[in-house]
Design an enzyme around this catalytic site. Structure first.
Site, PDB file in Angstrom:
ATOM      1  N   SER A 172      -0.850  27.132  -5.847  1.00 32.73           N
ATOM      2  CA  SER A 172      -0.475  28.505  -6.189  1.00 32.73           C
ATOM      3  C   SER A 172      -1.001  28.932  -7.559  1.00 32.73           C
TER       4      SER A 172
ATOM      5  N   HIS B 138       0.847  -1.201   0.000  1.00 40.53           N
ATOM      6  CA  HIS B 138       0.000   0.000   0.000  1.00 40.53           C
ATOM      7  C   HIS B 138       0.881   1.250   0.000  1.00 40.53           C
TER       8      HIS B 138
ATOM      9  N   ASP C  93       7.105  20.761 -26.775  1.00 44.14           N
ATOM     10  CA  ASP C  93       6.921  19.432 -26.176  1.00 44.14           C
ATOM     11  C   ASP C  93       7.904  19.376 -25.028  1.00 44.14           C
TER      12      ASP C  93
ATOM     13  N   HIS D 192      15.001  12.905  11.730  1.00 45.66           N
ATOM     14  CA  HIS D 192      13.824  13.023  12.595  1.00 45.66           C
ATOM     15  C   HIS D 192      12.942  11.779  12.498  1.00 45.66           C
ATOM     16  N   HIS D 193      13.248  10.905  11.557  1.00 44.57           N
ATOM     17  CA  HIS D 193      12.537   9.621  11.508  1.00 44.57           C
ATOM     18  C   HIS D 193      13.212   8.590  12.408  1.00 44.57           C
TER      19      HIS D 193
ATOM     20  N   THR E 118       7.268  26.954   5.023  1.00 44.79           N
ATOM     21  CA  THR E 118       5.951  26.404   4.706  1.00 44.79           C
ATOM     22  C   THR E 118       4.862  27.356   5.183  1.00 44.79           C
TER      23      THR E 118
ATOM     24  N   GLU F 138      11.968  12.867  -0.237  1.00 42.17           N
ATOM     25  CA  GLU F 138      10.876  12.223  -0.959  1.00 42.17           C
ATOM     26  C   GLU F 138       9.514  12.789  -0.548  1.00 42.17           C
TER      27      GLU F 138
ATOM     28  N   ARG G 202       1.842   1.386  14.983  1.00 40.41           N
ATOM     29  CA  ARG G 202       1.423   1.173  13.593  1.00 40.41           C
ATOM     30  C   ARG G 202       1.896  -0.199  13.125  1.00 40.41           C
TER      31      ARG G 202
ATOM     32  N   SER H 239      13.130   5.475 -14.050  1.00 40.57           N
ATOM     33  CA  SER H 239      12.014   6.216 -14.629  1.00 40.57           C
ATOM     34  C   SER H 239      11.936   7.629 -14.066  1.00 40.57           C
ATOM     35  N   SER H 240      11.991   7.758 -12.748  1.00 39.39           N
ATOM     36  CA  SER H 240      11.764   9.100 -12.223  1.00 39.39           C
ATOM     37  C   SER H 240      12.971  10.001 -12.444  1.00 39.39           C
TER      38      SER H 240
ATOM     39  N   TYR I 253       8.849  15.718   0.341  1.00 35.74           N
ATOM     40  CA  TYR I 253       8.657  17.016  -0.316  1.00 35.74           C
ATOM     41  C   TYR I 253       8.509  16.865  -1.811  1.00 35.74           C
TER      42      TYR I 253
ATOM     43  N   HIS J 264      13.226  11.627   3.425  1.00 34.82           N
ATOM     44  CA  HIS J 264      12.617  12.894   3.763  1.00 34.82           C
ATOM     45  C   HIS J 264      12.453  13.805   2.555  1.00 34.82           C
TER      46      HIS J 264
ATOM     47  N   LYS K 150       4.225  30.053   2.785  1.00 35.61           N
ATOM     48  CA  LYS K 150       3.349  29.642   1.687  1.00 35.61           C
ATOM     49  C   LYS K 150       1.894  29.735   2.108  1.00 35.61           C
TER      50      LYS K 150
ATOM     51  N   TRP L  35       7.112  -0.014   3.910  1.00 31.20           N
ATOM     52  CA  TRP L  35       7.647   0.597   2.682  1.00 31.20           C
ATOM     53  C   TRP L  35       9.066   1.089   2.909  1.00 31.20           C
TER      54      TRP L  35
HETATM   55  C1  HEA Z   1       0.139   9.024  -0.978  1.00 34.38           C
HETATM   56  C2  HEA Z   1       0.042   8.080  -0.332  1.00 34.38           C
HETATM   57  C3  HEA Z   1      -1.092   7.428   0.385  1.00 34.38           C
HETATM   58  C4  HEA Z   1      -2.454   7.448   0.174  1.00 34.38           C
HETATM   59  C5  HEA Z   1      -3.209   8.185  -0.899  1.00 34.38           C
HETATM   60  C6  HEA Z   1      -3.025   6.622   1.181  1.00 34.38           C
HETATM   61  C7  HEA Z   1      -4.385   6.373   1.312  1.00 34.38           C
HETATM   62  C8  HEA Z   1      -4.957   5.629   2.339  1.00 34.38           C
HETATM   63  N1  HEA Z   1      -4.288   4.989   3.358  1.00 34.38           N
HETATM   64 FE1  HEA Z   1      -2.281   4.893   3.586  1.00 34.38          FE
HETATM   65  N2  HEA Z   1      -0.276   4.783   3.809  1.00 34.38           N
HETATM   66  C9  HEA Z   1       0.658   5.408   3.043  1.00 34.38           C
HETATM   67  C10 HEA Z   1       0.424   6.286   1.993  1.00 34.38           C
HETATM   68  C11 HEA Z   1      -0.849   6.571   1.507  1.00 34.38           C
HETATM   69  N3  HEA Z   1      -2.031   6.096   1.987  1.00 34.38           N
HETATM   70  C12 HEA Z   1       1.983   5.058   3.475  1.00 34.38           C
HETATM   71  C13 HEA Z   1       3.296   5.552   2.909  1.00 34.38           C
HETATM   72  C14 HEA Z   1       1.815   4.179   4.552  1.00 34.38           C
HETATM   73  C15 HEA Z   1       2.903   3.517   5.405  1.00 34.38           C
HETATM   74  C16 HEA Z   1       3.136   2.127   4.958  1.00 34.38           C
HETATM   75  C17 HEA Z   1       4.070   1.430   5.882  1.00 34.38           C
HETATM   76  O1  HEA Z   1       3.858   1.456   7.089  1.00 34.38           O
HETATM   77  O2  HEA Z   1       5.047   0.856   5.394  1.00 34.38           O
HETATM   78  C18 HEA Z   1       0.378   4.032   4.746  1.00 34.38           C
HETATM   79  C19 HEA Z   1      -0.186   3.264   5.751  1.00 34.38           C
HETATM   80  C20 HEA Z   1      -1.541   3.209   6.004  1.00 34.38           C
HETATM   81  C21 HEA Z   1      -2.111   2.627   7.181  1.00 34.38           C
HETATM   82  C22 HEA Z   1      -1.347   2.055   8.360  1.00 34.38           C
HETATM   83  C23 HEA Z   1      -1.124   0.627   8.240  1.00 34.38           C
HETATM   84  C24 HEA Z   1      -0.364   0.117   9.400  1.00 34.38           C
HETATM   85  O3  HEA Z   1       0.523   0.807   9.911  1.00 34.38           O
HETATM   86  O4  HEA Z   1      -0.667  -1.009   9.837  1.00 34.38           O
HETATM   87  C25 HEA Z   1      -3.475   2.738   7.062  1.00 34.38           C
HETATM   88  C26 HEA Z   1      -4.450   2.257   8.072  1.00 34.38           C
HETATM   89  O5  HEA Z   1      -5.504   2.677   8.153  1.00 34.38           O
HETATM   90  C27 HEA Z   1      -3.742   3.402   5.820  1.00 34.38           C
HETATM   91  C28 HEA Z   1      -5.006   3.706   5.327  1.00 34.38           C
HETATM   92  C29 HEA Z   1      -5.224   4.431   4.161  1.00 34.38           C
HETATM   93  C30 HEA Z   1      -6.543   4.700   3.650  1.00 34.38           C
HETATM   94  C31 HEA Z   1      -7.835   4.257   4.261  1.00 34.38           C
HETATM   95  C32 HEA Z   1      -6.370   5.456   2.499  1.00 34.38           C
HETATM   96  C33 HEA Z   1      -7.472   5.989   1.616  1.00 34.38           C
HETATM   97  O6  HEA Z   1      -7.274   7.348   1.391  1.00 34.38           O
HETATM   98  C34 HEA Z   1      -7.548   5.228   0.326  1.00 34.38           C
HETATM   99  C35 HEA Z   1      -8.744   5.644  -0.434  1.00 34.38           C
HETATM  100  C36 HEA Z   1      -8.882   4.978  -1.767  1.00 34.38           C
HETATM  101  C37 HEA Z   1      -9.587   3.890  -2.014  1.00 34.38           C
HETATM  102  C38 HEA Z   1     -10.249   3.164  -0.923  1.00 34.38           C
HETATM  103  C39 HEA Z   1      -9.721   3.326  -3.392  1.00 34.38           C
HETATM  104  C40 HEA Z   1     -11.136   3.497  -3.862  1.00 34.38           C
HETATM  105  C41 HEA Z   1     -11.507   2.586  -4.938  1.00 34.38           C
HETATM  106  C42 HEA Z   1     -12.511   1.706  -4.885  1.00 34.38           C
HETATM  107  C43 HEA Z   1     -13.288   1.456  -3.668  1.00 34.38           C
HETATM  108  C44 HEA Z   1     -12.885   0.976  -6.079  1.00 34.38           C
HETATM  109  C45 HEA Z   1     -12.086  -0.251  -6.253  1.00 34.38           C
HETATM  110  C46 HEA Z   1     -12.440  -0.821  -7.519  1.00 34.38           C
HETATM  111  C47 HEA Z   1     -11.624  -1.385  -8.370  1.00 34.38           C
HETATM  112  C48 HEA Z   1     -10.144  -1.435  -8.184  1.00 34.38           C
HETATM  113  C49 HEA Z   1     -12.170  -2.008  -9.595  1.00 34.38           C
HETATM  114  N4  HEA Z   1      -2.547   3.681   5.203  1.00 34.38           N
HETATM  115  C1  HEA Z   2       3.771  15.169   1.722  1.00 42.99           C
HETATM  116  C2  HEA Z   2       4.376  14.579   2.646  1.00 42.99           C
HETATM  117  C3  HEA Z   2       4.858  15.154   3.948  1.00 42.99           C
HETATM  118  C4  HEA Z   2       5.049  16.464   4.348  1.00 42.99           C
HETATM  119  C5  HEA Z   2       4.809  17.717   3.556  1.00 42.99           C
HETATM  120  C6  HEA Z   2       5.538  16.391   5.687  1.00 42.99           C
HETATM  121  C7  HEA Z   2       5.855  17.533   6.434  1.00 42.99           C
HETATM  122  C8  HEA Z   2       6.448  17.494   7.679  1.00 42.99           C
HETATM  123  N1  HEA Z   2       6.710  16.364   8.432  1.00 42.99           N
HETATM  124 FE1  HEA Z   2       6.271  14.471   7.924  1.00 42.99          FE
HETATM  125  N2  HEA Z   2       6.088  12.559   7.297  1.00 42.99           N
HETATM  126  C9  HEA Z   2       5.611  12.136   6.087  1.00 42.99           C
HETATM  127  C10 HEA Z   2       5.181  12.934   5.053  1.00 42.99           C
HETATM  128  C11 HEA Z   2       5.234  14.324   5.069  1.00 42.99           C
HETATM  129  N3  HEA Z   2       5.633  15.095   6.108  1.00 42.99           N
HETATM  130  C12 HEA Z   2       5.592  10.703   6.029  1.00 42.99           C
HETATM  131  C13 HEA Z   2       5.136   9.857   4.838  1.00 42.99           C
HETATM  132  C14 HEA Z   2       6.076  10.247   7.246  1.00 42.99           C
HETATM  133  C15 HEA Z   2       6.197   8.822   7.766  1.00 42.99           C
HETATM  134  C16 HEA Z   2       7.160   7.977   7.058  1.00 42.99           C
HETATM  135  C17 HEA Z   2       7.141   6.580   7.623  1.00 42.99           C
HETATM  136  O1  HEA Z   2       7.685   6.394   8.725  1.00 42.99           O
HETATM  137  O2  HEA Z   2       6.555   5.681   6.986  1.00 42.99           O
HETATM  138  C18 HEA Z   2       6.389  11.442   8.025  1.00 42.99           C
HETATM  139  C19 HEA Z   2       6.940  11.397   9.295  1.00 42.99           C
HETATM  140  C20 HEA Z   2       7.383  12.510   9.972  1.00 42.99           C
HETATM  141  C21 HEA Z   2       8.175  12.450  11.167  1.00 42.99           C
HETATM  142  C22 HEA Z   2       8.685  11.183  11.844  1.00 42.99           C
HETATM  143  C23 HEA Z   2       7.688  10.652  12.763  1.00 42.99           C
HETATM  144  C24 HEA Z   2       8.119   9.363  13.343  1.00 42.99           C
HETATM  145  O3  HEA Z   2       8.166   8.354  12.635  1.00 42.99           O
HETATM  146  O4  HEA Z   2       8.440   9.371  14.529  1.00 42.99           O
HETATM  147  C25 HEA Z   2       8.412  13.743  11.546  1.00 42.99           C
HETATM  148  C26 HEA Z   2       9.207  14.136  12.732  1.00 42.99           C
HETATM  149  O5  HEA Z   2       9.747  15.157  12.808  1.00 42.99           O
HETATM  150  C27 HEA Z   2       7.774  14.596  10.566  1.00 42.99           C
HETATM  151  C28 HEA Z   2       7.796  15.990  10.588  1.00 42.99           C
HETATM  152  C29 HEA Z   2       7.309  16.785   9.562  1.00 42.99           C
HETATM  153  C30 HEA Z   2       7.420  18.248   9.577  1.00 42.99           C
HETATM  154  C31 HEA Z   2       7.983  19.102  10.662  1.00 42.99           C
HETATM  155  C32 HEA Z   2       6.876  18.672   8.388  1.00 42.99           C
HETATM  156  C33 HEA Z   2       6.805  20.123   7.924  1.00 42.99           C
HETATM  157  O6  HEA Z   2       7.241  20.239   6.604  1.00 42.99           O
HETATM  158  C34 HEA Z   2       5.424  20.696   8.054  1.00 42.99           C
HETATM  159  C35 HEA Z   2       5.422  22.189   7.854  1.00 42.99           C
HETATM  160  C36 HEA Z   2       4.064  22.784   7.820  1.00 42.99           C
HETATM  161  C37 HEA Z   2       3.448  23.458   8.812  1.00 42.99           C
HETATM  162  C38 HEA Z   2       4.095  23.629  10.142  1.00 42.99           C
HETATM  163  C39 HEA Z   2       2.072  24.025   8.666  1.00 42.99           C
HETATM  164  C40 HEA Z   2       1.987  25.408   8.083  1.00 42.99           C
HETATM  165  C41 HEA Z   2       2.777  26.427   8.795  1.00 42.99           C
HETATM  166  C42 HEA Z   2       2.265  27.509   9.457  1.00 42.99           C
HETATM  167  C43 HEA Z   2       0.823  27.765   9.483  1.00 42.99           C
HETATM  168  C44 HEA Z   2       3.243  28.450  10.072  1.00 42.99           C
HETATM  169  C45 HEA Z   2       3.280  28.516  11.550  1.00 42.99           C
HETATM  170  C46 HEA Z   2       3.694  27.242  12.184  1.00 42.99           C
HETATM  171  C47 HEA Z   2       4.482  27.139  13.258  1.00 42.99           C
HETATM  172  C48 HEA Z   2       5.199  28.275  13.893  1.00 42.99           C
HETATM  173  C49 HEA Z   2       4.665  25.799  13.908  1.00 42.99           C
HETATM  174  N4  HEA Z   2       7.157  13.828   9.627  1.00 42.99           N
HETATM  175 CU   LIG Z   3      10.649  13.464   7.207  1.00 43.45          CU
END
Ligand code: HEA
Ligand code: HEA
Ligand SMILES: [Cu+2]
Ligand code: CUA
Lengths: 372, 285, 541
Positions: C268, C77, C106, C302-303, C328, C255, C450, C169-170, C257, C253, C331, C142
């Site tokens: 924007s 997932h 293009d 921080h992870h 951020t 990634e 989790r 690819s990417s 962004y 990390h 923005k 993942w």
């Molecule tokens: C961009 C990324 C993204 C998106 C969009 C989502 C979307 C969703 N995710 Fe996420 N999720 C991750 C990225 C994302 N996730 C990542 C990175 C992890 C961590 C994995 C890890 O721990 O290693 C995670 C882990 C994660 C967990 C934690 C699992 C665990 O730790 O045990 C859960 C649990 O609720 C969850 C739930 C969901 C749900 C309910 C949605 C929903 O928003 C999904 C909604 C969409 C649908 C439900 C599809 C709808 C379609 C149909 C119903 C029609 C189907 C028909 C056909 C195919 C013909 N996700």
């Molecule tokens: C699009 C993806 C995305 C983005 C944008 C961010 C944004 C940020 N993330 Fe997140 N993060 C993830 C995706 C993302 N993260 C994922 C996928 C994981 C889990 C990975 C895994 O373990 O599987 C994760 C996990 C993760 C962790 C690790 C947690 C853990 O495993 O223990 C931490 C810890 O520092 C963190 C911090 C942050 C911070 C500080 C930002 C900042 O960039 C946020 C900045 C934005 C704001 C703060 C809001 C707007 C600001 C204001 C309104 C200004 C005023 C605010 C203040 C003065 C506070 N993130």
């Molecule tokens: Cu991070």
């Protein structure tokens, strides 16, 4: 259904008052956990304020500056003053957050000055506790029966958060934990104590806590460690120092009584019986209770050449582990001679591997090359 | 066919079947390799088929590119695109090596000292860290490390010289001295081949006489991974240069249009710099 | 209009037809469409896996899947959503829109562009096929932490090779974007005038090139540890499991962004259009984007706050991470200031953009809470983190993509989507998204780890709620599918200028966008954020 109660009864908002679904951090019982708890409260207040601020401004615009309300766009698109303000103010807020955060980190990381030391080793999927000062140690396994997991309706109050032998500690003492793991990374986490520390195979990490209130505190492994990651809970039983001393004396006696005499010669039947216990506790997680393994991941022992023919190789892989695949750990470091002899004998006579082979503890001693 | 009017159009190639063949190739390679390393049947066959497809695709695709270049379809703007593209490709390669060098530094600066510190006496009472690692905490390594000032130093010299010879060839290209160009390239290719031969010889020496393998713990693994991936890049660079040399022999390129040559040269310099890093951090220090 | 082109262009006068049009495509619009459809299919695939996860978590006990299958579902997932759905979707949009927004004929490397796309299906296939090999798919999360990932069956190897292919690819896609933006802009459209979406794509592309090779390196080391006897992540030979995490998060990390910056770019573009105003603070937006990208290389650990780093390291990574809130925040404030005193209307793209701002801010703020190392020790690897990243990924990246697709749909297809269904889709998603993911904060705080298929009884209520929410949310995604499919065929023809406030170059070309646009580079007179005052030249056919 309970979940309707949550939805209708406003459990989301008032959940803190109910006993069942907590919505905040667990009640802290150590100074570090307290500090984290307070810090988190502070952060939530700051975050909520910022969020509300942003939303209020945005919704003001949404309501007042909508086209349907006849509002015409004003064409400004720059203002250095406000831009500086909203760069500097968040910066100041962050400094305000970083200050107490730094203190908490330093406090948490101050691991020395201990009164006693416990070594914790993570295994797939159980914990081992070694009391380095008292010179004793034991395994702590999941206490919930498999039936309760696979069948609904028979789940006790502490479902999945109960163990056969808890970690007993004295209150009021600074306890230093030395953590390591045997196979993959695990994490030892007890929320109420404010301790979460990864246990990394081959490395030693430390952490500490000091509980003042006697009680039972529960937690679980917090790092994905394979199939039974959900099933390796932690239970800490904090007792008054006097009770703790009593428990230590008692425990030492039972451990001594059940200690094996490495020079004893066993019968096949006894070895197999003993081996079955060892197997189910240590090996069945991978090789499965029926010895069939999991295709592609964990090899079957039923009918395997090593477990039916090559006896030396069998001793070698169990004592020294696999050279190809670290999943198969060196059990020689974990189990004593009797246990290894028993489990090998069991494997060579169970699952249809009826070889009739008997492996005695002294064979293991020899195979280890005299090293304990 | 050479167009006479300088077109203002940016060149957009026609639909092409090469990419999808390349995709099929990589799919076969991925699947085949996964099967092969897990000792499953047909794996190596599928892998080989994938490699064959890939080679075919590379010939076809680059053939198309060369023909387009000869037809004069690439102008200044296209040329600039190629330059940016090659530059960023090389940057991505730098980052790949960065990961491996990072592993080397991490092991030497962080892991090994940590494994030998007081806290770890609990696990390894006898382990004393060293570099090159004499024996790991869990494995007995009985190997010898490579010596920097023997063959590796010679190889350094060879690569440095080859950097000079491509530059010489470039000089020839810019001044229209085709002989210099051709000879400079040929020399570079030869030096590349010599480097590779010596490297193979060094490996066989390491394997058979020093007992150094991928499995010899931290030293062996970083040594082979870094020098191995570098060697692959030298091989690739040599092939590219050889192709460019063949094209020069056929009269391709002129003073102003020779991006392929420059790309090859850039790549060669990049491989050169990686080697210098290797020499310092893997062999010497 | 040029009908008979000079050499090399002749075949372009007609659209290729049949399957070949897609298989051999060199047209950025066709390739963009391929990307978008592919990513939507992957979103559904990953979504179905999410539903499978939620199903098991509806109540305590193991009902549907064995733990190992559950772990495989979680892993796939995550991988599929990130590498199959979100990243390709942004790349597809960049493919479709960048040339139109900056006046390019293009993408710079049209043929390589085809390969970037066509490498994705094989990689996805490798991932999905791995469910059916002995041992099943990778079950390591993942993040593929060693040494757990060295224990897996051959599904892990297939995953590793899939990642290599995805990396190729990417990286190629990113090179294409960089070169297109730097080298193919229309005369007059300087860097500091181009639309924010172009800036966001450009900086994202830099991030991709910098970190995808590092991920490739990390998984390659896992591969050699698994099969070739190395000890990179094994203390016995002097390696270190924690080293894997450093290398992985050095990729990981940035990634996140890579999945956030293009979203910022889209927002924007959308906010100014429906506010009928120019973007507030364009220059600071550009600098903020760049700062976020640079900072993202300094925060990876921080992870890893619970791996046991020295206090100094913890503090460094904590401060650096907190700092990202500043750019951020700039923005977020700029978007609000753009709406301020505007003349707002609320068509579907704008609704999703507003939803984005609300919910992304929540996700960002929970990120800041996580960044506080001491607090993170309680939250790391709990559902609090799951809540955090679904707020930034689903309500962030995904919502921005919905916004973009609705926004550009009329330009891409020449037809109008159903506004009624679009609004329904928005409100439905907004409600059920929060029902699904908000309670996860509580679960995490209360102590639910989790990646577990079964949990203690006190977590039951919120889990049931989240599962109901997830199924409803998923159902809602069929609305957008239906809306797009129906509108594609039978939607009313789009008017030439569907959005009153839209001012960038793509709105100056005919609707639907002709198969070849800007065959000759136009000369433009532009303001910042790509606001166009006049266009001279530039041919389409
Ligand atoms: C961009 C990324 C993204 C998106 C969009 C989502 C979307 C969703 N995710 Fe996420 N999720 C991750 C990225 C994302 N996730 C990542 C990175 C992890 C961590 C994995 C890890 O721990 O290693 C995670 C882990 C994660 C967990 C934690 C699992 C665990 O730790 O045990 C859960 C649990 O609720 C969850 C739930 C969901 C749900 C309910 C949605 C929903 O928003 C999904 C909604 C969409 C649908 C439900 C599809 C709808 C379609 C149909 C119903 C029609 C189907 C028909 C056909 C195919 C013909 N996700
Ligand atoms: C699009 C993806 C995305 C983005 C944008 C961010 C944004 C940020 N993330 Fe997140 N993060 C993830 C995706 C993302 N993260 C994922 C996928 C994981 C889990 C990975 C895994 O373990 O599987 C994760 C996990 C993760 C962790 C690790 C947690 C853990 O495993 O223990 C931490 C810890 O520092 C963190 C911090 C942050 C911070 C500080 C930002 C900042 O960039 C946020 C900045 C934005 C704001 C703060 C809001 C707007 C600001 C204001 C309104 C200004 C005023 C605010 C203040 C003065 C506070 N993130
Ligand atoms: Cu991070
Ligand atoms: Cu041990 Cu999770």
């Amino acid at each position: 259904m309970t979940f309707w109660r949550t939805m209708i009864g406003g459990g989301l908002l008032t959940g803190a008052a109910h006993a069942a679904p907590g919505i905040g951090l667990q009640t802290p019982v150590t100074s570090v956990a307290h500090e984290i708890y307070d810090l988190h409260n502070l952060l939530v207040i700051i975050a909520t304020t910022i969020f509300v601020g942003v939303l209020v401004a945005m919704f003001y615009a949404i309501v007042k500056h909508r086209k349907s309300a006849g509002h015409e766009a004003k064409h400004f698109h720059e203002n250095t003053t406000v831009e500086v303000i909203w760069t500097v103010i968040p910066l100041l807020i962050l400094v305000g957050m970083a200050w107490p955060a730094t203190r908490a980190v330093l406090h948490q990381k101050q691991t020395r000055g201990e009164d006693m030391t416990i070594k914790i080793t993570g295994y797939q999927w159980k914990w081992r506790y070694d009391y380095l000062d008292a010179g004793m140690g034991f395994m702590s396994n999941l206490g919930t029966p498999r039936d309760a997991i696979y069948k609904t309706g028979t789940k006790g109050e502490h479902y999945l958060l109960e163990v056969d032998q808890p970690l007993v500690v004295p209150t009021g003492k600074r306890i230093r934990l030395l953590l390591t793991a045997n196979d993959v990374i695990h994490a030892w986490w007890v929320p109420a104590l404010g301790v979460k520390q990864d246990a990394i195979p081959g490395f030693v990490r430390d952490a500490w806590f000091k509980v003042d209130k006697p009680g039972i505190y529960r937690g679980q492994c917090a790092e994905l460690c394979g199939r039974d990651h959900a099933f390796m809970p932690i239970v800490v039983d904090a007792r008054s120092p006097a009770d703790y001393e009593k428990w230590v004396a008692q425990k030492q006696k039972t451990l001594a009584a059940s200690a094996d005499d490495p020079n004893k010669t066993w019968t096949l039947k006894d070895l197999v019986a003993r081996g079955e216990t060892v197997y189910q506790q240590n090996c069945a997680a991978c090789h499965q209770p029926n010895g069939q393994g999991i295709p592609g991941t964990f090899p079957p022992l039923a009918g395997s050449p090593i477990a039916t023919k090559n006896r030396a190789a069998h001793l070698d892989i169990v004592i020294n582990g696999s050279r190809r695949n670290p999943a198969m750990a060196a059990w020689g470091k974990v189990l004593n001679d009797t246990e290894i002899a028993a489990v090998i004998t069991y494997e060579r006579n169970a699952f249809g591997n009826n070889t009739g082979d008997v492996v005695q503890p002294k064979d293991i001693k020899a195979a280890r090359g005299g090293k304990a | 066919m050479q167009t006479t009017v300088e077109s203002r159009h940016y060149f957009v190639p026609e639909p092409s079947h090469w990419p999808i063949i390349g995709s099929l190739a990589l799919f076969c390679m991925g699947l085949g390799a996964a099967f092969a390393i897990n000792e499953m049947p047909v794996g190596s066959f599928v892998l080989a088929a994938g490699v064959a497809l890939l080679v075919w695709m590379l010939f076809g695709w680059f053939g198309d590119v060369i023909r387009e270049g000869l037809r004069g379809l690439y102008h200044a703007q296209e040329d600039m695109s190629f330059r940016w593209g090659m530059g960023w490709f090389i940057f991505s390669e730098v980052m790949f090596f960065g990961a491996l060098f990072g592993a080397l530094f991490y092991v030497r600066v962080i892991s090994l000292p940590e494994l030998g510190n007081m806290q770890h006496k609990l696990l390894y009472p006898e382990f004393v860290p060293s570099w090159p690692l004499v024996s790991g905490p869990g494995i007995q390594a009985t190997y010898e490390a490579m010596q920097a000032w023997g063959l590796p130093a010679i190889n350094t010299l060879i690569l440095l010289t080859s950097g000079a010879t491509v530059t010489w060839a470039h000089w020839g290209m810019l001044r229209g001295h085709r002989r210099v160009l051709s000879n400079g390239l040929l020399l570079t290719v030869i030096l590349g081949v010599v480097f590779l031969t010596l490297q193979m010889w060094e490996y066989s020496h390491a394997l058979h006489e020093l007992n150094l393998t991928l499995a010899s713990g931290a030293y062996g693994m970083t040594f082979y991974m870094l020098t191995g991936f570098h060697g692959l890049h030298v091989l690739l660079g040599t092939l590219i240069l050889a192709v460019v040399w063949l094209r020069v022999r056929r009269g391709h390129f002129d003073e102003r249009h020779h991006f392929a040559f420059e790309a090859a040269a850039w790549y060669w310099h990049f491989v050169d710099v990686v080697w210098l890093m290797l020499f310092v951090f893997v062999y010497w220090l | 209009m040029a009908i008979a082109d000079t050499a090399g262009h002749a075949p372009h006068t007609g659209k290729p037809t049949g399957l070949g049009r897609w298989l051999f495509a060199t047209n950025h619009k066709d390739i963009g469409s391929l990307y978008l459809w592919f990513s939507f299919i992957m979103f559904l695939t990953g979504g179905v896996m999410a539903l499978a996860i939620r199903l098991e978590l509806f109540s305590p006990g193991l009902q549907f899947w064995q733990p190992e299958l559950f772990n495989q579902l979680v892993t796939l997932h995550g991988l599929i959503m990130i590498f199959g759905a979100i990243m390709p979707a942004f790349n597809g949009l960049a493919n479709w829109m960048l040339p139109l927004m900056i006046g390019a004929p293009d993408m710079a490397f049209a043929r390589m562009n085809n390969w970037s796309f066509w490498l994705l299906p094989p990689a996805a296939l490798l991932l999905l096929l791995s469910f059916f090999v002995p041992g099943g798919a990778a079950a390591s999360g993942w993040t593929m932490y060693a040494p757990l990932s060295t224990q897996m069956g051959m599904g892990m190897d297939m995953t590793i090779f899939a990642i290599h292919i995805l990396g190729v690819s990417s990286i190629m896609g990113a090179i294409n974007i960089i070169v297109t933006v730097l080298n193919l802009r229309a005369p007059g459209l300087t860097l500091m005038k181009m639309p924010m979406f172009a800036w966001a794509s450009l900086i994202t592309a830099y991030l991709i090139i910098a970190v995808m090779p590092v991920l490739a390196g990390a998984v390659t080391m896992v591969l050699t540890d698994r099969h070739f006897g190395t000890h990179f992540f094994n203390a016995a030979g002097g390696g270190d499991p924690v080293m894997y995490q450093h290398v992985f998060w050095f990729f990981g990390h940035p990634e996140v962004y890579i999945m956030a910056l293009p979203a910022f770019g889209i927002i924007s573009q959308v906010i100014p259009t429906f506010s009928r105003k120019r973007l507030f603070g364009y220059t600071s937006m550009v600098y903020a984007t760049a700062s976020i990208a640079i900072l993202s290389f300094m925060v990876w650990a921080h992870h890893m706050f619970t791996t046991g780093m020295p206090a100094t390291a913890q503090l460094f990574f904590m401060y650096a991470t907190m700092l990202i809130a500043v750019p951020t925040g700039v923005k977020v404030f700029n978007w609000v200031a753009t709406m301020w005193q505007g003349s707002l209307t609320f068509e579907t793209p704008m609704l999703f953009a507003i939803g984005f701002i609300c919910l992304f801010t929540i996700g960002g703020l929970s990120g800041v809470i996580l960044s506080v190392a001491a607090v993170d020790t309680q939250l790391q690897d709990t559902y609090y983190v799951v809540a955090h990243f679904h707020y930034v990924l689903v309500a962030g990246a995904l919502f921005s993509l919905f916004s973009a697709v609705y926004y550009w749909f009329p330009k891409m297809t020449g037809r109008m989507y159903s506004e009624r269904l679009g609004k329904l889709h928005f409100w439905w998603s907004m409600v059920w998204f929060n029902v699904t993911f908000f309670p996860m904060h509580f679960l995490g705080l209360a102590g639910m780890p989790r990646r577990i298929p079964d949990y203690a009884l006190q977590f039951t209520d919120f889990n049931s709620l989240a599962t109901i929410g997830a199924f409803c949310f998923g159902l809602g995604q069929l609305i957008v599918l239906y809306n797009l499919l129906i509108s594609l065929r039978r939607g009313p023809p789009a008017v030439e200028h569907p959005w009153e406030g839209a001012q960038t170059l793509e709105w100056r070309i005919p609707t639907p966008a002709p198969y070849h646009s800007f065959v000759e580079a136009p000369e433009v007179d532009a303001d910042d954020n790509g606001v166009i005052h006049a266009v001279r030249g530039g041919t389409h056919h």
